[in-house]
Design a protein around this motif. Sequence first.
Motif, PDB file in Angstrom:
ATOM      1  N   ASN A 184       0.738  -1.147  -0.162  1.00 57.55           N
ATOM      2  CA  ASN A 184      -0.060   0.001   0.007  1.00 57.55           C
ATOM      3  C   ASN A 184       0.680   1.453  -0.071  1.00 57.55           C
ATOM      4  OD1 ASN A 184       0.873   0.461   2.590  1.00 57.55           O
ATOM      5  ND2 ASN A 184      -0.811  -0.651   3.425  1.00 57.55           N
ATOM      6  N   MET A 201       3.139   3.779  11.875  1.00 56.53           N
ATOM      7  CA  MET A 201       3.027   2.653  10.709  1.00 56.53           C
ATOM      8  C   MET A 201       2.243   1.680  10.811  1.00 56.53           C
ATOM      9  SD  MET A 201       7.305   2.673   9.593  1.00 56.53           S
ATOM     10  CE  MET A 201       7.892   2.110  11.179  1.00 56.53           C
ATOM     11  N   VAL A 229       7.235   4.815   3.457  1.00 54.26           N
ATOM     12  CA  VAL A 229       8.229   4.440   4.542  1.00 54.26           C
ATOM     13  C   VAL A 229       9.404   3.968   3.669  1.00 54.26           C
ATOM     14  CG1 VAL A 229       8.751   3.027   6.513  1.00 54.26           C
ATOM     15  CG2 VAL A 229       6.585   4.064   6.265  1.00 54.26           C
ATOM     16  N   LEU A 230       9.091   3.116   2.700  1.00 54.41           N
ATOM     17  CA  LEU A 230      10.181   2.240   1.979  1.00 54.41           C
ATOM     18  C   LEU A 230      11.205   3.471   1.089  1.00 54.41           C
ATOM     19  CD1 LEU A 230      11.245  -0.333   1.404  1.00 54.41           C
ATOM     20  CD2 LEU A 230       9.801  -0.489  -0.670  1.00 54.41           C
ATOM     21  N   ALA A 290       1.315   3.557   2.120  1.00 54.47           N
ATOM     22  CA  ALA A 290       1.950   3.823   3.507  1.00 54.47           C
ATOM     23  C   ALA A 290       3.275   3.394   3.306  1.00 54.47           C
ATOM     24  CB  ALA A 290       1.245   3.487   4.607  1.00 54.47           C
ATOM     25  N   THR A 291       3.134   1.969   3.050  1.00 58.13           N
ATOM     26  CA  THR A 291       4.453   1.058   2.800  1.00 58.13           C
ATOM     27  C   THR A 291       5.520   1.701   1.750  1.00 58.13           C
ATOM     28  OG1 THR A 291       3.167  -0.811   3.288  1.00 58.13           O
ATOM     29  CG2 THR A 291       5.522  -1.084   2.562  1.00 58.13           C
ATOM     30  N   ILE A 312      11.429   6.543   2.013  1.00 57.22           N
ATOM     31  CA  ILE A 312      12.065   7.281   2.920  1.00 57.22           C
ATOM     32  C   ILE A 312      13.524   6.671   3.490  1.00 57.22           C
ATOM     33  CG2 ILE A 312      12.414   8.227   5.453  1.00 57.22           C
ATOM     34  CD1 ILE A 312       9.528   8.655   5.433  1.00 57.22           C
ATOM     35  N   ILE A 313      13.348   5.438   3.531  1.00 57.44           N
ATOM     36  CA  ILE A 313      14.507   4.478   3.889  1.00 57.44           C
ATOM     37  C   ILE A 313      15.470   4.543   2.671  1.00 57.44           C
ATOM     38  CG2 ILE A 313      15.416   2.125   4.212  1.00 57.44           C
ATOM     39  CD1 ILE A 313      12.787   1.534   5.682  1.00 57.44           C
ATOM     40  N   MET A 365      12.416  -2.534   9.187  1.00 60.80           N
ATOM     41  CA  MET A 365      13.517  -2.165   8.735  1.00 60.80           C
ATOM     42  C   MET A 365      13.783  -0.707   9.278  1.00 60.80           C
ATOM     43  SD  MET A 365      14.929  -1.637   4.564  1.00 60.80           S
ATOM     44  CE  MET A 365      14.126  -3.139   4.099  1.00 60.80           C
ATOM     45  N   MET A 366      12.908  -0.156   9.187  1.00 61.92           N
ATOM     46  CA  MET A 366      12.775   1.398   9.801  1.00 61.92           C
ATOM     47  C   MET A 366      13.141   1.217  11.271  1.00 61.92           C
ATOM     48  SD  MET A 366      12.852   4.353   9.085  1.00 61.92           S
ATOM     49  CE  MET A 366      11.752   5.485   8.221  1.00 61.92           C
ATOM     50  N   VAL A 371       8.783  -3.864   6.035  1.00 61.85           N
ATOM     51  CA  VAL A 371       9.394  -2.480   5.898  1.00 61.85           C
ATOM     52  C   VAL A 371       9.445  -1.766   7.348  1.00 61.85           C
ATOM     53  CG1 VAL A 371       9.075  -0.271   4.730  1.00 61.85           C
ATOM     54  CG2 VAL A 371       8.608  -2.300   3.322  1.00 61.85           C
ATOM     55  N   ALA A 429      -1.075   3.050   9.788  1.00 65.11           N
ATOM     56  CA  ALA A 429      -1.065   3.385   8.346  1.00 65.11           C
ATOM     57  C   ALA A 429      -1.120   2.010   7.614  1.00 65.11           C
ATOM     58  CB  ALA A 429      -0.037   4.270   7.849  1.00 65.11           C
ATOM     59  N   GLY A 430      -1.083   0.992   8.158  1.00 65.89           N
ATOM     60  CA  GLY A 430      -0.923  -0.358   7.544  1.00 65.89           C
ATOM     61  C   GLY A 430       0.262  -0.454   6.726  1.00 65.89           C
ATOM     62  N   VAL A 431       1.413  -0.182   7.260  1.00 61.67           N
ATOM     63  CA  VAL A 431       2.563  -0.310   6.595  1.00 61.67           C
ATOM     64  C   VAL A 431       3.038  -1.874   6.628  1.00 61.67           C
ATOM     65  CG1 VAL A 431       5.230   0.288   6.390  1.00 61.67           C
ATOM     66  CG2 VAL A 431       3.398   1.981   7.139  1.00 61.67           C
ATOM     67  N   ASP A 432       3.597  -2.367   5.521  1.00 61.76           N
ATOM     68  CA  ASP A 432       3.949  -3.550   5.453  1.00 61.76           C
ATOM     69  C   ASP A 432       5.086  -4.055   6.784  1.00 61.76           C
ATOM     70  OD1 ASP A 432       6.211  -5.563   3.926  1.00 61.76           O
ATOM     71  OD2 ASP A 432       4.130  -6.219   4.215  1.00 61.76           O
ATOM     72  N   VAL A 464      16.932   1.216  10.935  1.00 53.59           N
ATOM     73  CA  VAL A 464      17.681   2.579  10.703  1.00 53.59           C
ATOM     74  C   VAL A 464      17.427   3.141  12.222  1.00 53.59           C
ATOM     75  CG1 VAL A 464      16.903   4.774   9.667  1.00 53.59           C
ATOM     76  CG2 VAL A 464      16.486   2.848   8.611  1.00 53.59           C
TER      77      VAL A 464
END
Lengths: 78, 56, 723
Positions: free
Chosen positions: B2, C330, B8-9, B4-5, B11-12, C342-343, C339, C333-336, C347
């Motif tokens: 999605n 995150m 974030v990806l 959001a992912t 940004i990384i 990883m953050m 990922v 927001a439903g971030v995988d 990080v």
Amino acid sequence: MQLGELKLGESAVVVNVGGEGQLRKRFLDLGITKGTRVTMARIAPFGDPVEIQLRGYRLTLRKSEASIVEIEPAEDSE
Amino acid sequence: MNLATLFVLLIIVLIVGGAAYRVYRSIRDHDTCYGCSAKCSDCKDGNPINCTFEKK
Amino acid sequence: MITAALVGNPNCGKTTVFNKLTGAVQKTGNWPGVTVERKQGFLRGAPKDDILVVDLPGIYSLSPYSPDEVVSRDFLIGDSESRPDVAICIIDASNLERGLYLLTQVADLRIPMVVVLNMMDVAEKIGMRVKADALSEILGCPVVETVGTKGQGTSAIGEAVQSAYEERTVPRTISYGNAIDDCIERLIPIIKETVRDDLLRWVSLKIIEGDSMVMAELDESTAASARSVVEELEQQVSDDGMQIIATARYKAGEAIRDGCVEHTESVDESERISERIDRILLNKYLAWPIFALVMFTVYLVSVQTVGLAISDYINDELVVWVQDHAAEAMDSAGVDTVVADMMLTGVIGGVGAVIGFIPLIALLFAFLVFLEECGYMVRVAYMLDRVFTYFGLSGKAIIPAVIGIGCSVPAIMGTRVIEDESNRNVSIICTSFMPCSAKLPIITLIVGAFFGASALVITSLYLFGIVMILISGLFLKKFRGFIGRPSPFVMELPVYHMPTVRNVMFGVKEKSWSFIKNAGTIILLSAVLIWALSSFTFTGEYLGDSATTDSILSAIGKALCWIFVPLGFGGSETWELTVASFTGIAAKENLLATLAVLLDSAVGIDGLPTMEVLTEYLSVTAYPEAVAMSFLIFNLICAPCIASIAAIYRELHSHRKLLLALLYQCATAYGVAGIFYQGYVLLHGEVGLGVLWLILFIAVPVYVILSKRPFGFITGGKEEVQE
């Protein structure tokens, strides 16, 4: 006598700088020349190195190195 | 994956990519020790004796 | 364009003046030989032509012996194509005679000259008033009065240089007495053919002195004729050339001094105060305890108490706060998961673990910079000299060791102050034994977890570094390649002065900034890489945040961990330590960062590797505190970070020597950590195979150190053994 033998607080006048090469030149360059007045200002813990006062400044050197400098006691040692 | 992912990806990737780039640059410029005052070894003719400061 | 060479004694404020003239920001310091390279820059606000100012190393004389002097004299002599147009001779007004000694030599080179009388304020305070116009009159060249630290007077230098250049104001010829002047006159015709006109006088004087470099330039017959003329002079005065000239130069200097110095009431007590301070600090019985106390206090404040408190706050509160909120955000927001992890762990966790140490390091540096700037560290060198020479090392080796407490890179470059090549090589190899500031995070963690963050333990780690350097001296000197002559340790102790807040802040800022940059680059990359390798299996399966077993990295770690069995952390249950030891080569901060990424999964506790986490982690081993310490010792001594390795290579100029250096460091680290761990185990009553390791690790160095004849093994080296 030589510079290494000078006692704490005593003064002397340089008579000759022996030795050779770099060390000798270094001493001469720093003002340890004939007729210069030197005073033994400090002796480090363990007795070595020592600090001498001459020409308005102070110099640290090892006793073994100082032995190449011939001195004679100054008349008015403090 | 999605939004959001992805965000974030992204940004990384930016952060890591930036870091990688900076490391690459520092290797290229022989500037391996950033803030250090003894850092510069990017010498003309490979001899530090020819180090020149920019005219200010 | 005008080229102006800046010459002067060490500690005469030359670099400060150079900085003011060119706007450069070069480090000034109390150490002899801080400026070991030549630096150049353009004069700001030059009145007419461009003026390139070249800062030569601080020297006492133009002798042919030390590299500093040779660099300077070669530059001043120049060659048929180029030579500096003007010489700016800086003299410390409070140390006039020595400055004049150098000045007479530069004057003999017949270059247009400008004299800068620096530190006029200091001279004034000790009751010496130097009259610039009188001096200018005597010498026949412009004299500028300056107070370099306050920037007074430096603006006049540009104009003086311009007019010296235009009017070619070469200083008046200084007479050294009839005998010498006559000798010079007789020598000139002999050397006229082979020597440049403008150097005839200087070369003649050098010939009388017996200067080896000059004599080597002459052909046999010229040299022979010259020698006989000099011998006649020596007979006449009943003294040898070297002493004749030196004495004569100082006499000339005294005459010049008498012509321009007025003695007034001494106002300032700073020299007397320095005296009194030294009487205590360098007192025969108190000096060492005081030094130990000073270092202990530094670590007590910057680590054990204030520093750690601030660091803990950042680590335990701030970073965790960031992690928690980021995780929440995150998540909603439903971030995988991959990922997000990883953050969070890679990080934020990796970098966050290290960032928290910035206040601690800044505090430490504030102390160290203060101690160095005020002049105390130079006294320490003076005190340690005897110890160092006893172990066959140059007394000056202390200087890189002290710098190394900050960072190994400038320390390795700082070994240039050691004149003898063999001694310098030993120093280059051993300097990284001193714990640098990048090692402080891991030191703090381990000492914090197992030894109560005791400042005593931490200080002894630094003492340990010095002890290792000394023992290395004994060890390496048994190999012929490292036998050298001790260099003379002749040094001037600068007067104590209160460092400016600005200087201290500058040093602290510099180091902190470097630390932050490191964190944002190498450490960040390493952390993310470690996270990735430890979270995926070979088949690409994601393991989730709390498990690292079966990951790629764990496989690698377990495959390699056997290397460290004798050291106590070779078991597969502590493979993370093996991995950390390797990542430490990129940057020593990685020792902590890698553990930060790996350990929370291993132990199952969220957050940063607090000391509890580490204790928990190591509790699976038989002797947790010994394992921790062994790990620490190994990583403190083995090969330094890449930046330092590069610096070592630059100083050794040889791949082969670099390899030997690294081999020595790693082998020593292995052996010492092994001795520690196996010794600890033995003392706890466990007698096993480990005893064999212990015997081996002790026997080898003892054998080498006690052997009477040097080894030519590996290092080859000179055949002659100097006494």
